[in-house]
Motif scaffolding. Sequence first.
Motif, short mmCIF file in Angstrom:
data_model
loop_
_atom_site.label_atom_id
_atom_site.label_comp_id
_atom_site.label_asym_id
_atom_site.label_seq_id
_atom_site.Cartn_x
_atom_site.Cartn_y
_atom_site.Cartn_z
N GLN A 164 -7.41 -7.28 -18.36
CA GLN A 164 -8.08 -6.08 -17.85
C GLN A 164 -8.19 -6.15 -16.32
O GLN A 164 -7.96 -5.15 -15.65
N TRP A 165 -8.51 -7.32 -15.78
CA TRP A 165 -8.64 -7.45 -14.33
C TRP A 165 -7.29 -7.28 -13.64
O TRP A 165 -7.21 -6.70 -12.56
N THR A 166 -6.21 -7.80 -14.26
CA THR A 166 -4.90 -7.63 -13.63
C THR A 166 -4.48 -6.16 -13.64
O THR A 166 -3.83 -5.70 -12.71
N ASN A 167 -4.88 -5.42 -14.67
CA ASN A 167 -4.59 -3.98 -14.70
C ASN A 167 -5.35 -3.24 -13.62
O ASN A 167 -4.81 -2.36 -12.96
N ILE A 168 -6.61 -3.59 -13.44
CA ILE A 168 -7.41 -2.96 -12.39
C ILE A 168 -6.84 -3.31 -11.02
O ILE A 168 -6.69 -2.44 -10.16
N ALA A 169 -6.49 -4.57 -10.82
CA ALA A 169 -5.92 -5.00 -9.55
C ALA A 169 -4.59 -4.28 -9.29
O ALA A 169 -4.30 -3.87 -8.16
N ALA A 170 -3.79 -4.10 -10.34
CA ALA A 170 -2.51 -3.39 -10.20
C ALA A 170 -2.74 -1.94 -9.79
O ALA A 170 -2.02 -1.40 -8.94
N ARG A 171 -3.76 -1.28 -10.39
CA ARG A 171 -4.03 0.12 -10.04
C ARG A 171 -4.49 0.23 -8.58
O ARG A 171 -4.12 1.16 -7.87
N ILE A 172 -5.31 -0.73 -8.14
CA ILE A 172 -5.77 -0.71 -6.74
C ILE A 172 -4.58 -0.91 -5.80
O ILE A 172 -4.43 -0.19 -4.80
N LEU A 173 -3.72 -1.88 -6.11
CA LEU A 173 -2.53 -2.12 -5.30
C LEU A 173 -1.63 -0.89 -5.27
O LEU A 173 -1.14 -0.49 -4.22
N SER A 174 -1.43 -0.26 -6.42
CA SER A 174 -0.60 0.93 -6.52
C SER A 174 -1.17 2.07 -5.67
O SER A 174 -0.43 2.71 -4.92
N CYS A 175 -2.45 2.31 -5.77
CA CYS A 175 -3.09 3.38 -4.98
C CYS A 175 -2.97 3.11 -3.49
O CYS A 175 -2.67 4.03 -2.71
N SER A 176 -3.20 1.89 -3.09
CA SER A 176 -3.10 1.52 -1.68
C SER A 176 -1.68 1.73 -1.16
O SER A 176 -1.47 2.31 -0.08
N TYR A 177 -0.69 1.30 -1.94
CA TYR A 177 0.70 1.45 -1.53
C TYR A 177 1.09 2.92 -1.46
O TYR A 177 1.74 3.35 -0.51
N LYS A 178 0.68 3.71 -2.47
CA LYS A 178 1.00 5.14 -2.48
C LYS A 178 0.40 5.86 -1.28
O LYS A 178 1.02 6.77 -0.71
N ARG A 179 -0.79 5.46 -0.88
CA ARG A 179 -1.43 6.06 0.29
C ARG A 179 -0.62 5.76 1.55
O ARG A 179 -0.36 6.65 2.37
N LYS A 180 -0.17 4.51 1.72
CA LYS A 180 0.65 4.14 2.87
C LYS A 180 1.98 4.90 2.86
O LYS A 180 2.46 5.37 3.89
N LEU A 181 2.58 5.00 1.67
CA LEU A 181 3.86 5.69 1.53
C LEU A 181 3.72 7.18 1.85
O LEU A 181 4.58 7.76 2.53
N ALA A 182 2.65 7.81 1.40
CA ALA A 182 2.41 9.23 1.69
C ALA A 182 2.25 9.44 3.19
O ALA A 182 2.78 10.43 3.75
N HIS A 183 1.57 8.52 3.86
CA HIS A 183 1.40 8.61 5.31
C HIS A 183 2.76 8.53 6.01
O HIS A 183 3.05 9.30 6.93
N THR A 184 3.60 7.61 5.54
CA THR A 184 4.93 7.46 6.12
C THR A 184 5.77 8.71 5.91
O THR A 184 6.45 9.18 6.83
N ARG A 185 5.73 9.27 4.69
CA ARG A 185 6.48 10.50 4.41
C ARG A 185 6.05 11.62 5.34
O ARG A 185 6.87 12.35 5.89
N GLN A 186 4.74 11.76 5.49
CA GLN A 186 4.21 12.82 6.35
C GLN A 186 4.62 12.59 7.81
O GLN A 186 5.06 13.52 8.48
N ALA A 187 4.49 11.36 8.29
CA ALA A 187 4.82 11.06 9.68
C ALA A 187 6.30 11.29 9.98
O ALA A 187 6.66 11.70 11.08
N ARG A 188 7.16 11.08 9.00
CA ARG A 188 8.60 11.26 9.19
C ARG A 188 9.08 12.66 8.77
O ARG A 188 10.25 12.96 8.89
#
Length: 193
Positions: free
Chosen positions: A3-27
């Motif tokens: 359960q903790w690895t799933n929660i950690a994976a969701r947090i990592l995924s959300c963080s990465y998606k946020r960075k990726l969205a910023h990059t898409r917008q900036a470019r």
Amino acid sequence: APQWTNIAARILSCSYKRKLAHTRQARGISSLYEKIRTLTDLGLYGPYILEHYSRADIDLAETYIVTERDELFDYAGLDLILRRYVIRSFEGTPLESPQEMFLGVALHLAMLETNERMEWVKRFYDMLSSLEVSMATPTLANARRPSHLPSSCFIATVPDSLEGIHRSLDNFAQVSKYGGGMGMERGQVWAGG
């Protein structure tokens, strides 16, 4: 612990998606085609993808993406994909999502299909993104890139001359550079990854 690895994976995924969205917008990237064009112009994607697929093909391929499949990863798997396989800028900025990576690999694998090529792209993408099939490191890391060396196993014979030995060493260094492996047995070189 799962359960903790799933929660950690969701947090990592959300963080990465946020960075990726910023990059898409900036470019100023608003479609997969624009992303592939940008990555090709930056030398991070091989030009052969755009040479084999039209904009309409890539627009169709973009509809195959199922972002919810990111939730199939546990933390360790997602962390590995994000660190080793998705494309980043030379400065380390995220430029590709895990699902775009799987689709890019599928585009690479299907590009020489002559019949129903886009159906093959979808089949390959679905198998990869739903984690039904796992590819070797060189395939995930290099398919779609300029080096496009998607294999990990190589077999060759080393000629019995100083020039041949040196040529073989250079060839194997190039193979190794992109994730291939090799070994030697009785004068023949057997490579595996």
